[in-house]
Scaffold this active site. Structure first.
Site, PDB file in Angstrom:
ATOM      1  N   ASP A 123      -0.074   5.110   0.890  1.00  0.00           N
ATOM      2  CA  ASP A 123      -0.308   6.086   1.964  1.00  0.00           C
ATOM      3  C   ASP A 123      -0.272   5.396   3.334  1.00  0.00           C
ATOM      4  O   ASP A 123      -1.073   4.500   3.605  1.00  0.00           O
ATOM      5  CB  ASP A 123      -1.691   6.737   1.796  1.00  0.00           C
ATOM      6  CG  ASP A 123      -1.811   7.538   0.503  1.00  0.00           C
ATOM      7  OD1 ASP A 123      -0.902   8.328   0.219  1.00  0.00           O
ATOM      8  OD2 ASP A 123      -2.818   7.374  -0.205  1.00  0.00           O
ATOM      9  N   ASP A 152       0.878  -1.152   0.000  1.00  0.00           N
ATOM     10  CA  ASP A 152       0.000   0.000   0.000  1.00  0.00           C
ATOM     11  C   ASP A 152       0.934   1.225   0.000  1.00  0.00           C
ATOM     12  O   ASP A 152       2.113   1.110   0.362  1.00  0.00           O
ATOM     13  CB  ASP A 152      -0.869  -0.043   1.262  1.00  0.00           C
ATOM     14  CG  ASP A 152      -1.666   1.224   1.449  1.00  0.00           C
ATOM     15  OD1 ASP A 152      -2.349   1.633   0.490  1.00  0.00           O
ATOM     16  OD2 ASP A 152      -1.587   1.827   2.537  1.00  0.00           O
TER      17      ASP A 152
HETATM   18  C1  BG6 Z   1      -5.710   5.680   0.035  1.00  0.00           C
HETATM   19  C2  BG6 Z   1      -5.836   6.428   1.344  1.00  0.00           C
HETATM   20  O1  BG6 Z   1      -4.398   5.279  -0.161  1.00  0.00           O
HETATM   21  O2  BG6 Z   1      -6.121   6.505  -1.054  1.00  0.00           O
HETATM   22  C3  BG6 Z   1      -7.245   6.961   1.500  1.00  0.00           C
HETATM   23  O3  BG6 Z   1      -5.536   5.558   2.419  1.00  0.00           O
HETATM   24  C4  BG6 Z   1      -7.598   7.828   0.290  1.00  0.00           C
HETATM   25  O4  BG6 Z   1      -7.325   7.708   2.700  1.00  0.00           O
HETATM   26  C5  BG6 Z   1      -7.450   7.002  -0.974  1.00  0.00           C
HETATM   27  O5  BG6 Z   1      -8.949   8.319   0.405  1.00  0.00           O
HETATM   28  C6  BG6 Z   1      -7.767   7.795  -2.236  1.00  0.00           C
HETATM   29  O6  BG6 Z   1      -6.780   8.781  -2.399  1.00  0.00           O
HETATM   30  P1  BG6 Z   1      -6.777   9.930  -3.490  1.00  0.00           P
HETATM   31  O7  BG6 Z   1      -5.351  10.408  -3.466  1.00  0.00           O
HETATM   32  O8  BG6 Z   1      -7.165   9.320  -4.794  1.00  0.00           O
HETATM   33  O9  BG6 Z   1      -7.748  10.953  -3.042  1.00  0.00           O
HETATM   34 MG    MG Z   2      -2.728   3.135   3.628  1.00  0.00          MG
END
Ligand code: BG6
Ligand code: MG
Length: 214
Positions: free
Chosen positions: A11, A9
């Site tokens: 984030d 993963d």
């Molecule tokens: C995930 C995060 O990696 O990505 C979530 O953990 C986030 O919190 C999701 O909502 C979508 O991210 P983005 O960057 O497309 O808004």
């Molecule tokens: Mg994550």
């Protein structure tokens, strides 16, 4: 080695952008007078942008919002978020993460990203990892976000390996559920590790080396 590949993963695992997500949602929620805290934020880990907004709106008690307005709010959050991502640089990649990735690669493992984020490529570029991973599966190539296993199954397919050959690394409970639903073994850090959501619940990222070798 026990696995042929590791699917990470992004984030909250490779980088601490989860804090930037929190700050950007907080700014959007405050502007609408919506209560939002870190406990609610933990429910957003691994969840797509629009689904995250729906969770935040559970605390909204005003007049009904049109789909157009919801898209506007999600876009506002993403604009705040993208602004903060410009501060990201290779210095934000911890040496523990980089050394562990390099060590896994040196053992012959393929390395992939499996993230719900549509900002994945931008973040990897900011961190200096633009062409580091063998495979990137992200929010742009899926129709269902975690806890659905789609993003990890697509990564395994791109790698050409069965789920049983890949270890998934997650910080989100929804992400660990996604891994299990796809038939992967899952190693967790952070929030998901504290919740005991993984087959391996790590206290530090470098433990992946031992897990992959056993
Ligand atoms: C995930 C995060 O990696 O990505 C979530 O953990 C986030 O919190 C999701 O909502 C979508 O991210 P983005 O960057 O497309 O808004
Ligand atoms: Mg994550």
């Amino acid at each position: 080695m026990k696995y042929k590949a590791v699917i990470f993963d992004l984030d909250g695992v490779i980088c601490s952008t989860d804090e930037y997500h929190y700050q950007a949602w907080k700014k959007m929620a405050d502007s609408m007078g919506i209560y939002f805290d870190r406990t609610i934020n933990n429910r957003l880990r691994g969840v797509s942008r629009m689904e995250s907004l729906e969770i935040i709106l559970e605390q909204y008690h005003g007049p009904a919002l049109s789909e157009e307005k919801k898209v506007e709010l999600a876009t506002q959050k993403n604009d705040f978020y993208r602004e903060s991502l410009h501060q990201l640089s290779p210095a934000d990649l911890s040496s523990e993460v980089k050394d562990t990735l390099d060590a896994l690669r040196a053992e012959g493992l393929k390395l992939a990203i499996g993230s719900s984020s549509k900002n994945t490529r931008f973040i990897l570029g900011q961190l200096g990892l633009g062409s580091y991973f063998d495979v990137v599966s992200d929010g742009n190539n899926i129709t269902h976000s975690k806890p659905d296993p789609e993003v990890f199954l697509k990564a395994a397919e791109m790698l050409g390996f069965a789920p049983s050959d890949c270890l998934v690394v997650e910080d989100a409970v929804s992400g660990a559920q996604a891994g299990h639903a796809g038939g992967f073994e899952v190693a967790c850090v952070g929030d998901a590790s504290q919740a005991g959501a993984g087959d391996y619940n790590m206290s530090s990222f470098c433990e992946i080396k031992q897990i992959a070798a056993d």
